[in-house]
Design a protein around this motif. Sequence first.
Motif, mmCIF file in Angstrom:
data_model
loop_
_atom_site.group_PDB
_atom_site.id
_atom_site.type_symbol
_atom_site.label_atom_id
_atom_site.label_comp_id
_atom_site.label_asym_id
_atom_site.label_seq_id
_atom_site.Cartn_x
_atom_site.Cartn_y
_atom_site.Cartn_z
ATOM 1 N N THR A 25 -1.309 -2.747 -2.986
ATOM 2 C CA THR A 25 -1.060 -1.682 -2.022
ATOM 3 C C THR A 25 -1.757 -1.974 -0.703
ATOM 4 O OG1 THR A 25 -2.938 -0.377 -2.768
ATOM 5 C CG2 THR A 25 -0.819 0.069 -3.823
ATOM 6 N N LEU A 49 9.037 0.994 8.285
ATOM 7 C CA LEU A 49 8.363 0.325 7.171
ATOM 8 C C LEU A 49 8.923 -1.077 6.970
ATOM 9 C CD1 LEU A 49 8.320 3.364 4.746
ATOM 10 C CD2 LEU A 49 6.542 2.622 6.327
ATOM 11 N N HIS A 52 10.621 -5.110 1.694
ATOM 12 C CA HIS A 52 9.884 -5.476 0.480
ATOM 13 C C HIS A 52 8.647 -4.619 0.267
ATOM 14 C CE1 HIS A 52 12.656 -8.798 0.416
ATOM 15 N NE2 HIS A 52 12.200 -9.238 1.577
ATOM 16 N N CYS A 53 8.611 -3.445 0.883
ATOM 17 C CA CYS A 53 7.519 -2.499 0.686
ATOM 18 C C CYS A 53 8.101 -1.140 0.332
ATOM 19 C CB CYS A 53 6.659 -2.371 1.945
ATOM 20 S SG CYS A 53 5.715 -3.846 2.312
ATOM 21 N N MET A 103 1.633 1.832 1.152
ATOM 22 C CA MET A 103 2.825 1.191 0.636
ATOM 23 C C MET A 103 2.437 0.244 -0.495
ATOM 24 S SD MET A 103 4.759 0.091 4.135
ATOM 25 C CE MET A 103 3.478 -1.078 4.449
ATOM 26 N N GLU A 104 3.379 0.024 -1.389
ATOM 27 C CA GLU A 104 3.229 -1.000 -2.404
ATOM 28 C C GLU A 104 4.122 -2.173 -2.017
ATOM 29 O OE1 GLU A 104 4.486 -1.828 -6.980
ATOM 30 O OE2 GLU A 104 3.642 0.156 -6.543
ATOM 31 N N VAL A 105 3.566 -3.375 -2.064
ATOM 32 C CA VAL A 105 4.327 -4.581 -1.743
ATOM 33 C C VAL A 105 5.098 -4.995 -2.988
ATOM 34 C CG1 VAL A 105 4.176 -6.981 -0.987
ATOM 35 C CG2 VAL A 105 2.581 -5.278 -0.059
ATOM 36 N N ARG A 106 6.388 -5.245 -2.805
ATOM 37 C CA ARG A 106 7.231 -5.635 -3.970
ATOM 38 C C ARG A 106 7.538 -7.122 -3.926
ATOM 39 N NH1 ARG A 106 9.508 -0.711 -6.346
ATOM 40 N NH2 ARG A 106 7.619 0.511 -6.410
#
Length: 106
Positions: A25, A49, A52-53, A103-106
Motif C-alpha cells: 500500500t 489515480l 494498476h492501483c 491505494m494498493e498496488v496490483r
Amino acid sequence: SFPTHIPHILLKKTCDKKYTSPGGTVTYTITYTNEGSAAATDVNIIEVLPEHCVLIGIRDKGVGIRYWYDSEWQETFSESATKIKWLIPEVAPGASGTVSFTMEVR
C-alpha cells in the motif's frame, strides 16, 4: 488594474514510501495552503489515480468527496474509482489543510 486581494492555492503532495511491491500500500497526502490575501472559495482538488492501483481508503471527513467511476462523479466510495475530487468550501488567507488517500498496488 491587477486585483490586490486574490486567493492563491499552493498544493504539495507527499507519499509515505518511495517504493512498494504488488500487494503493498501507498498513502499520499496533499497539503493545500492559501498563500493569497483573500479567501479561496469552492476549492476542488482532483487526483487521477495511477493504473494498476486500487483505492482502498480515504482519511478525510471534513470536506466533500466525490469518486469518478461508471463515467460520472459519485458520492459513494468505490475501489473502481479512477479519480478522487475533494470539495473544500473555503480556505482563508494563510490557512492550510490536508487530504489523503491510500491505494494498493496490483
